[in-house]
Each structure stands twice: as C-alpha cells, then as structure tokens.
Design a protein around this motif. Structure first.
Motif, mmCIF file in Angstrom:
data_model
loop_
_atom_site.group_PDB
_atom_site.id
_atom_site.type_symbol
_atom_site.label_atom_id
_atom_site.label_comp_id
_atom_site.label_asym_id
_atom_site.label_seq_id
_atom_site.Cartn_x
_atom_site.Cartn_y
_atom_site.Cartn_z
ATOM 1 N N PHE A 95 0.813 -1.208 0.000
ATOM 2 C CA PHE A 95 0.000 0.000 0.000
ATOM 3 C C PHE A 95 0.846 1.258 0.000
ATOM 4 O O PHE A 95 0.482 2.251 -0.625
ATOM 5 C CB PHE A 95 -0.946 0.021 1.207
ATOM 6 C CG PHE A 95 -2.369 -0.303 0.848
ATOM 7 C CD1 PHE A 95 -3.049 -1.321 1.483
ATOM 8 C CD2 PHE A 95 -3.024 0.422 -0.138
ATOM 9 C CE1 PHE A 95 -4.358 -1.626 1.140
ATOM 10 C CE2 PHE A 95 -4.330 0.126 -0.492
ATOM 11 C CZ PHE A 95 -5.002 -0.897 0.153
ATOM 12 N N LYS A 136 3.551 1.770 -1.484
ATOM 13 C CA LYS A 136 3.930 2.022 -2.870
ATOM 14 C C LYS A 136 2.717 2.451 -3.696
ATOM 15 O O LYS A 136 2.792 3.391 -4.484
ATOM 16 C CB LYS A 136 4.537 0.743 -3.467
ATOM 17 C CG LYS A 136 5.455 0.998 -4.640
ATOM 18 C CD LYS A 136 6.612 1.848 -4.211
ATOM 19 C CE LYS A 136 7.581 2.133 -5.315
ATOM 20 N NZ LYS A 136 8.539 3.173 -4.916
ATOM 21 N N ALA A 137 1.589 1.746 -3.528
ATOM 22 C CA ALA A 137 0.384 2.061 -4.287
ATOM 23 C C ALA A 137 -0.076 3.493 -3.989
ATOM 24 O O ALA A 137 -0.516 4.213 -4.898
ATOM 25 C CB ALA A 137 -0.723 1.060 -3.971
ATOM 26 N N CYS A 138 0.029 3.899 -2.736
ATOM 27 C CA CYS A 138 -0.368 5.258 -2.354
ATOM 28 C C CYS A 138 0.539 6.296 -3.002
ATOM 29 O O CYS A 138 0.085 7.376 -3.385
ATOM 30 C CB CYS A 138 -0.348 5.439 -0.837
ATOM 31 S SG CYS A 138 -1.687 4.571 -0.012
#
Lengths: 121, 128
Positions: free
Chosen positions: A53, A55-57
């Motif tokens: 998350f 990284k995704a954020c």
C-alpha cells in the motif's frame, strides 16, 4: 546472523538499506486498513500488505498531483489548489469514489457542473 | 500510552503476520469518528517531488490529498478483504491488494507494484 523481520529494519531505519526508509508510515497504513471493514473486520494482514500500500499510495498521490497540476497550469498558476485536485478527480472516472470528498466543499463552478451532470433533462 | 485502549484493541505480531484483537465489540468511540490520515508532511513531500521545482502546493490541497489517500486505502482494502472472505482466507496479503487494484481500475499500478514487491522479496531471501 538472524535475519530481521519484515518491519524491524524498516522502523529502525534500514536492514542494510534493503527496503530503504518508506515515504509513508506503515503502522498508520495498517490502522487505516483496519478501519476499512464495513461488516466483517479485516482480521489479519500480512507483513507485506502495508508495504504494498505504501507504494500504491505513492502512485496514487503522483497521478492525482500530475492531473491537478494540469488544471493549475490551465489557470496560469504555479500553486496547486484544492479546486485543482477536485477538478482532476471529477475529470477521471477511476476517481469517482472520491467525488463526495470534494463535492461538499467544492467551488460554485465545480458544484454547478456536478449538479448539471446529475440533472434529468 | 492510551492509544491502544482508545482504539478498542491491540496489535500483536508473529514472524509474518499482524493480528488485531478487539477489547470489545461495540465499535463506537470518538476515535472511530476521527478520520485516520497519513501525515501531511509525507503526503506533501510526495506531491512536491512529482511537480516542477517552482511549483507550490496549498495546505488545503495537501489536506484534500490526505483524505483521498485514506479513502483509497479503505476502498482497495474493502475489495481485497472481500476476495479473502470469498476464498476463505484469513490473511490479507500483497497479492490481494494487486488484484483489488486491477479490479477497481488501477491496473496501471498493479504491474509496477508487483515488480517492486518481488524485487524486494528477492533481497530478503538471497542477501546474506
């Protein structure tokens, strides 16, 4: 030598820098994930999930920021404003789930557009 | 620190998982009403890094972004959690997040994320 667990090095500043410092705090991400349960709670979360998350954020923030910057540039500004973010969200289908976050306090121009879009003709 | 009592539970970890234990199940407290956000400094830094050097970001824009990110995490976690439930798994893992991202239209993130995670798994396994 015992290998450190998934988070111990990260929180202490690096397992020889393998993961590097995270731009977003993993513990806080975990708390938000825990809060997201509507009926059944999220009971167990793997150690990697908050890392994923984080990284995704980053990708998420970067994408919205880039799109918002386009809006600001169109208004010949170099300061990104809340309205630019709102416009970027409204203009992109994948961010529809965020519309309620910005529509309640959006500028009159944006609110009008949203109202027009939802009017029956 | 009173944080864990206020939150209604506590974390404990084994070598690979975090588990949450509720103190009670009524679920309502002022901490639930407060929105949980990522720190504005971190969010602001990521925003500035992608913008040109002379760009500025208003405080309101950063605050809006904080709210959006929290909503994003909840949204994707909800989808990932549904998948776990359907497959009768108790632990939500990184692959569930990748699948949820693809399902919700964030497929642009899924492949770079997958690459990032596997590169780091490799470091953990093979680095002496």
């Amino acid at each position: 030598m015992r290998q450190a667990g998934a988070y111990s090095g990260i929180h202490c500043g690096g397992i020889s820098g393998k993961m590097g410092p995270h731009p977003l705090p993993l513990a806080r991400i975990k708390k938000i994930m825990k809060r997201s349960g509507s009926g059944d709670e999220v009971k167990m979360i793997s150690a990697e999930a908050p890392i994923a998350f984080a990284k995704a954020c980053e990708f998420f923030i970067e994408e919205i920021t880039k799109r918002s910057w386009v809006m600001a540039t169109q208004s010949k500004r170099r300061t990104l404003l809340k309205d630019d973010v709102a416009s970027a969200l409204i203009a992109t289908d994948v961010f529809d789930f965020l519309i309620t976050l910005v529509s309640h306090s959006a500028s009159p121009a944006i609110t009008t557009t949203t109202n027009l879009m939802s009017m029956d003709s | 620190m009173e944080g864990s009592e206020k939150a209604g539970g506590s974390w404990s970890s084994s070598s690979s998982c975090w588990a949450w234990t509720n103190n009670n199940n009524n679920g309502s407290s002022s901490s639930e009403v407060d929105q949980m956000l990522l720190p504005i400094a971190n969010v602001g830094r990521i925003m500035k890094q992608i913008l040109p050097e002379n760009a500025k970001v208003s405080k309101e824009a950063k605050e809006t972004m904080q709210e959006c990110v929290s909503e994003f995490i909840s949204f994707v976690t909800g989808e990932a959690s549904d998948k776990c439930r359907k497959e009768r798994r108790k632990t939500l893992n990184a692959d569930d997040i990748c699948s949820a991202l693809t399902k919700l239209g964030f497929d642009d993130y899924a492949l770079p994320l997958h690459t990032y995670l596997h590169r780091d798994r490799l470091h953990f396994t093979f680095d002496p």
